[in-house]
Motif scaffolding. Structure first.
Motif, PDB file in Angstrom:
ATOM      1  N   LEU A   1      10.384   3.435   8.526  1.00  0.00           N
ATOM      2  CA  LEU A   1      10.597   3.194   9.953  1.00  0.00           C
ATOM      3  C   LEU A   1      10.241   4.425  10.779  1.00  0.00           C
ATOM      4  N   SER A   2      10.610   5.604  10.296  1.00  0.00           N
ATOM      5  CA  SER A   2      10.288   6.831  11.023  1.00  0.00           C
ATOM      6  C   SER A   2       8.782   7.021  11.146  1.00  0.00           C
ATOM      7  N   ALA A   3       8.045   6.690  10.082  1.00  0.00           N
ATOM      8  CA  ALA A   3       6.591   6.827  10.118  1.00  0.00           C
ATOM      9  C   ALA A   3       5.965   5.870  11.121  1.00  0.00           C
ATOM     10  N   HIS A   4       6.581   4.703  11.305  1.00  0.00           N
ATOM     11  CA  HIS A   4       6.040   3.701  12.221  1.00  0.00           C
ATOM     12  C   HIS A   4       6.581   3.835  13.642  1.00  0.00           C
ATOM     13  N   LEU A   5       7.635   4.652  13.815  1.00  0.00           N
ATOM     14  CA  LEU A   5       8.243   4.841  15.136  1.00  0.00           C
ATOM     15  C   LEU A   5       8.371   6.337  15.409  1.00  0.00           C
TER      16      LEU A   5
ATOM     17  N   TRP B   1      11.320  -9.301  12.882  1.00  0.00           N
ATOM     18  CA  TRP B   1       9.913  -9.239  13.252  1.00  0.00           C
ATOM     19  C   TRP B   1       9.036  -9.408  12.026  1.00  0.00           C
ATOM     20  N   LEU B   2       8.030 -10.263  12.143  1.00  0.00           N
ATOM     21  CA  LEU B   2       6.947 -10.368  11.172  1.00  0.00           C
ATOM     22  C   LEU B   2       5.702  -9.775  11.811  1.00  0.00           C
ATOM     23  N   THR B   3       4.964  -8.961  11.063  1.00  0.00           N
ATOM     24  CA  THR B   3       3.777  -8.338  11.636  1.00  0.00           C
ATOM     25  C   THR B   3       2.591  -8.438  10.682  1.00  0.00           C
ATOM     26  N   ARG B   4       1.421  -8.463  11.284  1.00  0.00           N
ATOM     27  CA  ARG B   4       0.173  -8.502  10.518  1.00  0.00           C
ATOM     28  C   ARG B   4      -0.224  -7.070  10.170  1.00  0.00           C
ATOM     29  N   PRO B   5      -0.316  -6.732   8.873  1.00  0.00           N
ATOM     30  CA  PRO B   5      -0.622  -5.344   8.513  1.00  0.00           C
ATOM     31  C   PRO B   5      -2.086  -5.004   8.770  1.00  0.00           C
ATOM     32  N   ASN B   6      -2.340  -3.712   8.934  1.00  0.00           N
ATOM     33  CA  ASN B   6      -3.725  -3.265   9.101  1.00  0.00           C
ATOM     34  C   ASN B   6      -4.526  -3.474   7.834  1.00  0.00           C
ATOM     35  N   SER B   7      -3.886  -3.240   6.695  1.00  0.00           N
ATOM     36  CA  SER B   7      -4.524  -3.450   5.398  1.00  0.00           C
ATOM     37  C   SER B   7      -3.915  -4.680   4.740  1.00  0.00           C
ATOM     38  N   PRO B   8      -4.679  -5.388   3.929  1.00  0.00           N
ATOM     39  CA  PRO B   8      -4.173  -6.624   3.330  1.00  0.00           C
ATOM     40  C   PRO B   8      -2.926  -6.400   2.469  1.00  0.00           C
TER      41      PRO B   8
ATOM     42  N   ALA C   1       0.850  -1.197   0.000  1.00  0.00           N
ATOM     43  CA  ALA C   1       0.000   0.000   0.000  1.00  0.00           C
ATOM     44  C   ALA C   1       0.884   1.246   0.000  1.00  0.00           C
ATOM     45  N   ASN C   2       0.262   2.394  -0.229  1.00  0.00           N
ATOM     46  CA  ASN C   2       0.986   3.667  -0.199  1.00  0.00           C
ATOM     47  C   ASN C   2       0.204   4.672   0.637  1.00  0.00           C
ATOM     48  N   PRO C   3       0.686   5.005   1.856  1.00  0.00           N
ATOM     49  CA  PRO C   3       1.922   4.530   2.483  1.00  0.00           C
ATOM     50  C   PRO C   3       1.784   3.085   2.954  1.00  0.00           C
ATOM     51  N   PRO C   4       2.904   2.397   3.094  1.00  0.00           N
ATOM     52  CA  PRO C   4       2.822   0.965   3.414  1.00  0.00           C
ATOM     53  C   PRO C   4       2.647   0.677   4.890  1.00  0.00           C
ATOM     54  N   ASP C   5       2.015  -0.451   5.169  1.00  0.00           N
ATOM     55  CA  ASP C   5       2.094  -1.069   6.485  1.00  0.00           C
ATOM     56  C   ASP C   5       3.290  -2.012   6.462  1.00  0.00           C
ATOM     57  N   LEU C   6       4.015  -2.093   7.560  1.00  0.00           N
ATOM     58  CA  LEU C   6       5.135  -3.016   7.634  1.00  0.00           C
ATOM     59  C   LEU C   6       4.646  -4.448   7.813  1.00  0.00           C
TER      60      LEU C   6
ATOM     61  N   TRP D   1       1.505  -4.421  14.376  1.00  0.00           N
ATOM     62  CA  TRP D   1       2.667  -3.561  14.574  1.00  0.00           C
ATOM     63  C   TRP D   1       2.691  -2.947  15.967  1.00  0.00           C
ATOM     64  N   THR D   2       1.542  -2.565  16.471  1.00  0.00           N
ATOM     65  CA  THR D   2       1.488  -1.930  17.794  1.00  0.00           C
ATOM     66  C   THR D   2       2.014  -2.855  18.889  1.00  0.00           C
ATOM     67  N   GLU D   3       1.974  -4.160  18.653  1.00  0.00           N
ATOM     68  CA  GLU D   3       2.447  -5.122  19.648  1.00  0.00           C
ATOM     69  C   GLU D   3       3.968  -5.290  19.638  1.00  0.00           C
ATOM     70  N   VAL D   4       4.613  -4.925  18.536  1.00  0.00           N
ATOM     71  CA  VAL D   4       6.065  -5.121  18.453  1.00  0.00           C
ATOM     72  C   VAL D   4       6.830  -3.808  18.316  1.00  0.00           C
ATOM     73  N   ALA D   5       6.132  -2.694  18.150  1.00  0.00           N
ATOM     74  CA  ALA D   5       6.796  -1.413  17.883  1.00  0.00           C
ATOM     75  C   ALA D   5       7.810  -1.060  18.968  1.00  0.00           C
ATOM     76  N   ASP D   6       7.454  -1.268  20.233  1.00  0.00           N
ATOM     77  CA  ASP D   6       8.378  -0.926  21.316  1.00  0.00           C
ATOM     78  C   ASP D   6       9.629  -1.808  21.276  1.00  0.00           C
TER      79      ASP D   6
END
Length: 200
Positions: free
Chosen positions: A102-106, A45-52, A19-24, A74-79
């Motif tokens: 990474l900056s967008a997600h952190l 880390w593998l994470t389940r994205p919010n969007s498919p 997606a744009n912007p992407p989910d990790l 992502w919220t479970e592994v971001a920290d």
């Protein structure tokens, strides 16, 4: 190059859902110490994205929605990721992308600096023409026999990028020379432009 003079450095790679912007969907961070890859303390880390995951992205990296369905959000592994990255230097191929995502997600995370093997390769191999990761792997021929996963997975690409970084860094005598060649303007760690002494 005296690798022992390097500050703490992580070679990173991320994969997204297309997606744009992407989910990790995948993050890898591989320490480089004394000119060697430290796979024993790498982060992954593998994470389940919010969007498919889009079909195109799934074809590229092989991470399907089914494969990620039971992975943490992502919220479970971001920290964990933020703690692992800390404020060390990072390196990536086409580093603007990895740094931006990474900056967008952190929010609030800031590395000490950002090395870009794409920018570095253009300085080391000015006549190569193309500077994709595949092209550099073909040209430099790093030892990838112990690389985890497959091409376009974050673990493999971080491993390959780290090997390329070490090979190209050997062309330079000092860390400062490497930084001048490898840090894109505007990214953390970029050398300050020399001030004109004639200006007030």
């Amino acid at each position: 190059m005296k690798f022992a003079t390097w500050p703490a450095l992580l070679v990173v790679d991320v994969e997204g859902n297309g997606a744009n912007p992407p989910d990790l969907v995948e993050v890898a961070a591989l320490p480089v110490r004394d000119g060697r890859l430290d796979t024993s303390t790498a982060g992954w880390w593998l994470t389940r994205p919010n969007s498919p995951v889009t079909p195109f992205a799934a074809r590229v990296h092989g991470l399907t929605n089914d494969a990620l369905a039971d992975k943490p959000a992502w919220t479970e592994v971001a920290d964990q990721v933020r703690t692992f990255l800390g404020n060390t230097w990072i390196c990536a191929h086409s580093a603007h992308t990895d740094y931006r995502v990474l900056s967008a997600h952190l929010p609030g995370w800031e590395p000490a600096g950002v090395l870009d093997t794409l920018r570095l390769a253009r300085n080391v191999f000015p006549d190569l023409g193309k500077y994709s990761l595949d092209r550099l792997i073909d040209h430099v021929r790093p030892d990838l026999r112990k690389a985890p996963g497959a091409r376009h997975r974050a673990t493999f690409d971080a491993f390959a990028t780290a090997q390329l970084l070490i090979a190209m860094a050997s062309r330079y005598d000092t860390w400062d020379q490497l930084v001048a060649a490898a840090v894109p303007p505007g990214l953390p760690g970029a050398p300050e432009p020399e001030r004109d002494p004639t200006l007030w």
